[in-house]
Design a protein around this motif. Structure first.
Motif, PDB file in Angstrom:
ATOM      1  N   VAL A 154       0.838  -1.212   0.000  1.00  0.00           N
ATOM      2  CA  VAL A 154       0.000   0.000   0.000  1.00  0.00           C
ATOM      3  C   VAL A 154       0.870   1.257   0.000  1.00  0.00           C
ATOM      4  N   LEU A 155       1.898   1.260   0.855  1.00  0.00           N
ATOM      5  CA  LEU A 155       2.786   2.425   0.929  1.00  0.00           C
ATOM      6  C   LEU A 155       3.489   2.666  -0.401  1.00  0.00           C
ATOM      7  N   ARG A 156       3.976   1.583  -1.013  1.00  0.00           N
ATOM      8  CA  ARG A 156       4.647   1.724  -2.317  1.00  0.00           C
ATOM      9  C   ARG A 156       3.709   2.336  -3.348  1.00  0.00           C
ATOM     10  N   ASP A 157       2.492   1.821  -3.413  1.00  0.00           N
ATOM     11  CA  ASP A 157       1.535   2.320  -4.408  1.00  0.00           C
ATOM     12  C   ASP A 157       1.164   3.775  -4.138  1.00  0.00           C
ATOM     13  N   GLU A 158       0.947   4.117  -2.877  1.00  0.00           N
ATOM     14  CA  GLU A 158       0.624   5.505  -2.524  1.00  0.00           C
ATOM     15  C   GLU A 158       1.802   6.417  -2.866  1.00  0.00           C
ATOM     16  N   ALA A 159       3.007   5.934  -2.571  1.00  0.00           N
ATOM     17  CA  ALA A 159       4.202   6.742  -2.822  1.00  0.00           C
ATOM     18  C   ALA A 159       4.385   7.013  -4.311  1.00  0.00           C
ATOM     19  N   ILE A 160       4.198   5.990  -5.132  1.00  0.00           N
ATOM     20  CA  ILE A 160       4.380   6.158  -6.571  1.00  0.00           C
ATOM     21  C   ILE A 160       3.292   7.057  -7.154  1.00  0.00           C
ATOM     22  N   THR A 161       2.070   6.888  -6.663  1.00  0.00           N
ATOM     23  CA  THR A 161       0.980   7.754  -7.121  1.00  0.00           C
ATOM     24  C   THR A 161       1.280   9.212  -6.795  1.00  0.00           C
ATOM     25  N   TYR A 162       1.695   9.468  -5.566  1.00  0.00           N
ATOM     26  CA  TYR A 162       2.028  10.838  -5.147  1.00  0.00           C
ATOM     27  C   TYR A 162       3.198  11.369  -5.968  1.00  0.00           C
ATOM     28  N   LEU A 163       4.162  10.505  -6.233  1.00  0.00           N
ATOM     29  CA  LEU A 163       5.351  10.903  -6.992  1.00  0.00           C
ATOM     30  C   LEU A 163       4.978  11.392  -8.384  1.00  0.00           C
ATOM     31  N   PHE A 164       4.149  10.627  -9.090  1.00  0.00           N
ATOM     32  CA  PHE A 164       3.767  11.005 -10.455  1.00  0.00           C
ATOM     33  C   PHE A 164       2.877  12.248 -10.477  1.00  0.00           C
ATOM     34  N   GLU A 165       2.139  12.458  -9.399  1.00  0.00           N
ATOM     35  CA  GLU A 165       1.239  13.609  -9.360  1.00  0.00           C
ATOM     36  C   GLU A 165       1.952  14.903  -8.976  1.00  0.00           C
ATOM     37  N   ASN A 166       3.091  14.796  -8.272  1.00  0.00           N
ATOM     38  CA  ASN A 166       3.693  16.004  -7.701  1.00  0.00           C
ATOM     39  C   ASN A 166       5.134  16.290  -8.138  1.00  0.00           C
ATOM     40  N   GLU A 167       5.865  15.276  -8.574  1.00  0.00           N
ATOM     41  CA  GLU A 167       7.257  15.507  -8.973  1.00  0.00           C
ATOM     42  C   GLU A 167       7.329  15.870 -10.458  1.00  0.00           C
ATOM     43  N   LYS A 168       8.050  16.951 -10.760  1.00  0.00           N
ATOM     44  CA  LYS A 168       8.156  17.417 -12.147  1.00  0.00           C
ATOM     45  C   LYS A 168       9.442  16.952 -12.823  1.00  0.00           C
ATOM     46  N   ASP A 169      10.445  16.631 -12.036  1.00  0.00           N
ATOM     47  CA  ASP A 169      11.735  16.214 -12.583  1.00  0.00           C
ATOM     48  C   ASP A 169      11.680  14.738 -12.979  1.00  0.00           C
ATOM     49  N   PRO A 170      11.754  14.422 -14.270  1.00  0.00           N
ATOM     50  CA  PRO A 170      11.639  13.019 -14.703  1.00  0.00           C
ATOM     51  C   PRO A 170      12.751  12.124 -14.154  1.00  0.00           C
ATOM     52  N   VAL A 171      13.945  12.666 -13.978  1.00  0.00           N
ATOM     53  CA  VAL A 171      15.052  11.873 -13.434  1.00  0.00           C
ATOM     54  C   VAL A 171      14.764  11.499 -11.981  1.00  0.00           C
ATOM     55  N   MET A 172      14.249  12.461 -11.233  1.00  0.00           N
ATOM     56  CA  MET A 172      13.915  12.190  -9.833  1.00  0.00           C
ATOM     57  C   MET A 172      12.775  11.176  -9.735  1.00  0.00           C
ATOM     58  N   ILE A 173      11.847  11.226 -10.650  1.00  0.00           N
ATOM     59  CA  ILE A 173      10.755  10.244 -10.672  1.00  0.00           C
ATOM     60  C   ILE A 173      11.330   8.837 -10.829  1.00  0.00           C
ATOM     61  N   ILE A 174      12.271   8.689 -11.755  1.00  0.00           N
ATOM     62  CA  ILE A 174      12.887   7.385 -11.981  1.00  0.00           C
ATOM     63  C   ILE A 174      13.612   6.903 -10.721  1.00  0.00           C
ATOM     64  N   LYS A 175      14.357   7.788 -10.095  1.00  0.00           N
ATOM     65  CA  LYS A 175      15.120   7.429  -8.896  1.00  0.00           C
ATOM     66  C   LYS A 175      14.200   7.011  -7.750  1.00  0.00           C
ATOM     67  N   GLN A 176      13.239   7.866  -7.445  1.00  0.00           N
ATOM     68  CA  GLN A 176      12.373   7.612  -6.297  1.00  0.00           C
ATOM     69  C   GLN A 176      11.499   6.376  -6.510  1.00  0.00           C
ATOM     70  N   LYS A 177      11.037   6.192  -7.728  1.00  0.00           N
ATOM     71  CA  LYS A 177      10.208   5.020  -8.024  1.00  0.00           C
ATOM     72  C   LYS A 177      11.002   3.744  -7.759  1.00  0.00           C
ATOM     73  N   GLU A 178      12.250   3.713  -8.177  1.00  0.00           N
ATOM     74  CA  GLU A 178      13.072   2.525  -7.941  1.00  0.00           C
ATOM     75  C   GLU A 178      13.296   2.305  -6.447  1.00  0.00           C
TER      76      GLU A 178
END
Length: 205
Positions: A154-178
């Motif tokens: 649940v935490l992973r899914d919530e985190a990734i959802t929040y990440l895609f909705e709020n992070e603008k830097d595509p590189v940071m999205i890749i890092k945090q998602k991993e």
């Protein structure tokens, strides 16, 4: 004459569990403080290396032992699955350092807490291996590990959802998602070990 060898397997698994708990607690500390320094990464690597040594000793002991406390295949699988957990904790720690993440997100901190709790529940599960009369305790801990693994999902899914909705830097999205996915994988590995322990005790009854 074989009793010392049998006891040694349980001692080795207990040491692996203790090392995993220490690594999980240390990882949580690093996430909470954002202190993924080269020194701390090396310290975690030492824990991972110690885990490798324990795995090698377990396999060598298995090769030298005629009578084992339970199936040889299960001993080997358990040793390897425990090694997977400590390897994953080190991998995750190293990723934070490589990606130069100095301010872990709240989701990373919450996932670190879940990992630490799961490691402690796993340690209790492994302790029940010494007696096939502790199935009730085994089941209790397995249920807790399953709950924590679901919490990690649940935490992973919530985190990734929040990440895609709020992070603008595509590189940071890749890092945090991993990082989120690796963290959740650790709880998966713990659940795999718990299921194996449960299976071992069921077969021994």
């Amino acid at each position: 004459m074989f009793l010392p060898k049998e006891v040694k397997f349980f001692d080795l698994f207990d040491k692996q569990a203790e090392n995993i708990v220490a690594a999980a607690d240390f990882y949580k500390e690093l996430v909470d403080n954002g202190s993924f320094t080269p020194e701390n990464v090396r310290a975690m690597h030492e824990k991972e290396h110690y885990g490798d040594e324990l795995t090698h000793v377990t396999i060598n002991t298995l090769n030298e032992t005629f009578i084992t406390p339970f199936d040889r295949e299960d001993i080997l699988e358990l040793a390897n699955k425990l090694d997977d957990i400590i390897d994953a904790i080190y991998l995750l720690t190293n990723r934070f350092s490589l990606y130069k993440i100095t301010k872990p997100t709240d989701y990373s901190k919450r996932l670190a807490g879940t990992i630490a709790q799961t490691a402690k529940a796993l340690q209790k599960t492994l302790a029940t291996l010494r007696s096939n009369k502790k199935m009730k305790e085994t089941l209790t801990q397995c249920v807790e590990i399953n709950r924590l693994e679901n919490e990690g999902d649940v935490l992973r899914d919530e985190a990734i959802t929040y990440l895609f909705e709020n992070e603008k830097d595509p590189v940071m999205i890749i890092k945090q998602k991993e990082l989120y996915e690796l963290a959740e994988t650790i709880t998966d590995y713990c659940e795999h070990v718990a299921n194996l322990v449960e299976s071992i005790l069921v077969k021994s009854n």
